[in-house]
Design a protein around this motif. Structure first.
Motif, PDB file in Angstrom:
ATOM      1  N   MET A   1       2.742   4.490   2.427  1.00  0.00           N
ATOM      2  CA  MET A   1       2.446   3.134   1.963  1.00  0.00           C
ATOM      3  C   MET A   1       2.054   2.241   3.146  1.00  0.00           C
ATOM      4  O   MET A   1       1.103   1.474   3.080  1.00  0.00           O
ATOM      5  CB  MET A   1       3.671   2.542   1.246  1.00  0.00           C
ATOM      6  CG  MET A   1       3.530   1.094   0.819  1.00  0.00           C
ATOM      7  SD  MET A   1       3.829  -0.119   2.118  1.00  0.00           S
ATOM      8  CE  MET A   1       5.590  -0.050   2.254  1.00  0.00           C
ATOM      9  N   GLN A   2       2.809   2.381   4.253  1.00  0.00           N
ATOM     10  CA  GLN A   2       2.516   1.544   5.425  1.00  0.00           C
ATOM     11  C   GLN A   2       1.120   1.847   5.977  1.00  0.00           C
ATOM     12  O   GLN A   2       0.390   0.929   6.351  1.00  0.00           O
ATOM     13  CB  GLN A   2       3.585   1.761   6.497  1.00  0.00           C
ATOM     14  CG  GLN A   2       4.934   1.191   6.076  1.00  0.00           C
ATOM     15  CD  GLN A   2       6.084   1.711   6.913  1.00  0.00           C
ATOM     16  OE1 GLN A   2       6.047   2.843   7.392  1.00  0.00           O
ATOM     17  NE2 GLN A   2       7.106   0.906   7.066  1.00  0.00           N
ATOM     18  N   THR A   3       0.764   3.122   6.000  1.00  0.00           N
ATOM     19  CA  THR A   3      -0.571   3.510   6.481  1.00  0.00           C
ATOM     20  C   THR A   3      -1.655   2.968   5.541  1.00  0.00           C
ATOM     21  O   THR A   3      -2.649   2.391   5.988  1.00  0.00           O
ATOM     22  CB  THR A   3      -0.680   5.051   6.558  1.00  0.00           C
ATOM     23  OG1 THR A   3       0.382   5.525   7.358  1.00  0.00           O
ATOM     24  CG2 THR A   3      -2.002   5.475   7.152  1.00  0.00           C
ATOM     25  N   LEU A   4      -1.412   3.139   4.254  1.00  0.00           N
ATOM     26  CA  LEU A   4      -2.386   2.653   3.258  1.00  0.00           C
ATOM     27  C   LEU A   4      -2.542   1.125   3.356  1.00  0.00           C
ATOM     28  O   LEU A   4      -3.668   0.596   3.331  1.00  0.00           O
ATOM     29  CB  LEU A   4      -1.888   3.045   1.858  1.00  0.00           C
ATOM     30  CG  LEU A   4      -2.877   2.911   0.712  1.00  0.00           C
ATOM     31  CD1 LEU A   4      -4.088   3.793   0.944  1.00  0.00           C
ATOM     32  CD2 LEU A   4      -2.205   3.300  -0.607  1.00  0.00           C
ATOM     33  N   ALA A   5      -1.418   0.445   3.525  1.00  0.00           N
ATOM     34  CA  ALA A   5      -1.455  -1.018   3.640  1.00  0.00           C
ATOM     35  C   ALA A   5      -2.230  -1.446   4.890  1.00  0.00           C
ATOM     36  O   ALA A   5      -3.017  -2.405   4.860  1.00  0.00           O
ATOM     37  CB  ALA A   5      -0.034  -1.581   3.678  1.00  0.00           C
ATOM     38  N   ALA A   6      -2.015  -0.724   5.993  1.00  0.00           N
ATOM     39  CA  ALA A   6      -2.715  -1.065   7.240  1.00  0.00           C
ATOM     40  C   ALA A   6      -4.230  -0.892   7.090  1.00  0.00           C
ATOM     41  O   ALA A   6      -5.014  -1.735   7.529  1.00  0.00           O
ATOM     42  CB  ALA A   6      -2.186  -0.201   8.376  1.00  0.00           C
ATOM     43  N   VAL A   7      -4.626   0.205   6.429  1.00  0.00           N
ATOM     44  CA  VAL A   7      -6.063   0.441   6.205  1.00  0.00           C
ATOM     45  C   VAL A   7      -6.620  -0.644   5.276  1.00  0.00           C
ATOM     46  O   VAL A   7      -7.704  -1.200   5.509  1.00  0.00           O
ATOM     47  CB  VAL A   7      -6.294   1.853   5.604  1.00  0.00           C
ATOM     48  CG1 VAL A   7      -7.748   2.037   5.194  1.00  0.00           C
ATOM     49  CG2 VAL A   7      -5.884   2.925   6.602  1.00  0.00           C
ATOM     50  N   MET A   8      -5.839  -0.968   4.243  1.00  0.00           N
ATOM     51  CA  MET A   8      -6.281  -1.987   3.288  1.00  0.00           C
ATOM     52  C   MET A   8      -6.470  -3.342   3.982  1.00  0.00           C
ATOM     53  O   MET A   8      -7.407  -4.087   3.679  1.00  0.00           O
ATOM     54  CB  MET A   8      -5.230  -2.134   2.182  1.00  0.00           C
ATOM     55  CG  MET A   8      -5.688  -2.987   1.033  1.00  0.00           C
ATOM     56  SD  MET A   8      -4.413  -3.006  -0.236  1.00  0.00           S
ATOM     57  CE  MET A   8      -5.100  -4.234  -1.332  1.00  0.00           C
ATOM     58  N   SER A   9      -5.597  -3.650   4.934  1.00  0.00           N
ATOM     59  CA  SER A   9      -5.715  -4.950   5.606  1.00  0.00           C
ATOM     60  C   SER A   9      -6.997  -5.036   6.441  1.00  0.00           C
ATOM     61  O   SER A   9      -7.576  -6.110   6.591  1.00  0.00           O
ATOM     62  CB  SER A   9      -4.477  -5.235   6.445  1.00  0.00           C
ATOM     63  OG  SER A   9      -4.685  -4.901   7.776  1.00  0.00           O
ATOM     64  N   ILE A  10      -7.437  -3.882   6.965  1.00  0.00           N
ATOM     65  CA  ILE A  10      -8.696  -3.881   7.733  1.00  0.00           C
ATOM     66  C   ILE A  10      -9.866  -4.194   6.799  1.00  0.00           C
ATOM     67  O   ILE A  10     -10.728  -5.026   7.112  1.00  0.00           O
ATOM     68  CB  ILE A  10      -8.899  -2.526   8.447  1.00  0.00           C
ATOM     69  CG1 ILE A  10      -7.806  -2.344   9.508  1.00  0.00           C
ATOM     70  CG2 ILE A  10     -10.283  -2.443   9.091  1.00  0.00           C
ATOM     71  CD1 ILE A  10      -7.757  -0.960  10.108  1.00  0.00           C
ATOM     72  N   PHE A  11      -9.869  -3.562   5.626  1.00  0.00           N
ATOM     73  CA  PHE A  11     -10.932  -3.842   4.653  1.00  0.00           C
ATOM     74  C   PHE A  11     -10.840  -5.292   4.147  1.00  0.00           C
ATOM     75  O   PHE A  11     -11.864  -5.960   3.966  1.00  0.00           O
ATOM     76  CB  PHE A  11     -10.844  -2.867   3.477  1.00  0.00           C
ATOM     77  CG  PHE A  11     -11.460  -1.534   3.788  1.00  0.00           C
ATOM     78  CD1 PHE A  11     -12.838  -1.366   3.779  1.00  0.00           C
ATOM     79  CD2 PHE A  11     -10.678  -0.448   4.118  1.00  0.00           C
ATOM     80  CE1 PHE A  11     -13.419  -0.155   4.084  1.00  0.00           C
ATOM     81  CE2 PHE A  11     -11.245   0.779   4.424  1.00  0.00           C
ATOM     82  CZ  PHE A  11     -12.618   0.926   4.412  1.00  0.00           C
ATOM     83  N   ALA A  12      -9.601  -5.752   3.946  1.00  0.00           N
ATOM     84  CA  ALA A  12      -9.416  -7.119   3.442  1.00  0.00           C
ATOM     85  C   ALA A  12     -10.005  -8.139   4.411  1.00  0.00           C
ATOM     86  O   ALA A  12     -10.621  -9.125   3.994  1.00  0.00           O
ATOM     87  CB  ALA A  12      -7.922  -7.401   3.227  1.00  0.00           C
TER      88      ALA A  12
END
Lengths: 37, 234
Positions: free
Chosen positions: B147-158
């Motif tokens: 989840m933490q990895t997915l969230a970090a990737v998502m924040s880059i796209f965001a």
């Protein structure tokens, strides 16, 4: 007119403080919970 | 640390109190809009706060991705800290974003005659708000390192949407006013209120983020301790 009585202006300032204080309350609860052993 | 935090809070409240005084009673009303223009002194710092905390969220997320697979204990601790900082700054960013949208809407009603319109600025900011709310929901309802990895990737796209929001009033014709900062369009008499409130709200954001970060960090460490204890007991 005194700006303190401008309806929309007062609404904007009150909403800002309400949101910020509500979030501070949430953070305060998290803070308190994290200090419990 | 405790004393420093109290001093910071005192400074913050002083800045905000003076910011309110200057915004309400010192600077003159806008020559076209009158007193409603004073909402700008809370509206503008909200966007600055949002931009600052989403930028820190981006940096912390990249740091987490870079550190998460390193085996050294120091790197693991830094990854944990980066993840806590990412969460704290995302929440604060969403709070500032929400306030920016709401104060903008309240200003629009008497000035435009409508609460909202789907122009490029308002649409792109709504998309940004939704993406970061989705990011927080992901963090709230999923768990574990994936989840933490997915969230970090998502924040880059965001974060890709942040410069789009910023440039939207330059790239497209919008109902939202064009830029007024850095081009001499903001009357000189308004600057004291802008600076005091900007300093006050940024100091407030840093104070709240520091509390949230510390709470999250303690929570993570307690979770790790509990996991270690259950391993030892097994």
């Amino acid at each position: 007119m005194n700006p303190i009585f401008h309806r929309h202006l007062v609404l904007g300032y009150v909403v800002t403080w309400t949101i910020q204080l509500a979030y501070l309350l949430y953070v305060g609860l998290k803070w308190k919970a994290s200090r419990k052993p | 640390m405790k004393l420093f935090r109290w001093l910071w809070l005192a400074l913050t409240l002083g800045l905000l109190a003076n910011g309110f005084r200057v915004a309400m009673f010192v600077v003159p009303p806008d020559k076209d809009q009158g007193d409603i223009a004073r909402i700008f002194y809370y509206h503008f710092p909200s966007w600055c706060g949002m931009s600052l905390f989403f930028a820190i969220n981006l940096g912390a997320s990249i740091a987490y991705l870079a550190l998460r697979n390193k085996t050294q204990i120091n790197a693991q601790i830094r990854a944990l800290k980066a993840d806590s900082l990412a969460l704290a700054t995302a929440e604060m960013g969403v709070v500032f974003c929400t306030i920016g949208m709401v104060t903008g809407s309240i200003w629009a009603r008497p000035v435009w005659g409508i609460w909202w319109t789907w122009d490029a600025r308002l649409t792109s900011i709504t998309v940004l708000w939704l993406i970061y709310v989705a990011y927080l929901l992901l963090r709230q309802f999923a768990s574990g390192p994936q989840m933490q990895t997915l969230a970090a990737v998502m924040s880059i796209f965001a974060y890709i949407d942040v410069p789009i929001v910023y440039m939207s009033t330059r790239w497209w014709r919008t109902q939202h006013p064009g830029p007024v900062i850095g081009n001499g369009k903001l009357d000189a008499s308004m600057w004291p209120a802008v600076w005091w409130n900007l300093a006050g709200w940024l100091a407030w954001g840093i104070f709240v983020v520091s509390l949230r970060y510390a709470a999250e960090q303690r929570h993570k460490l307690a979770e790790q301790r509990a996991a270690l204890q259950s391993l030892e007991a097994a």
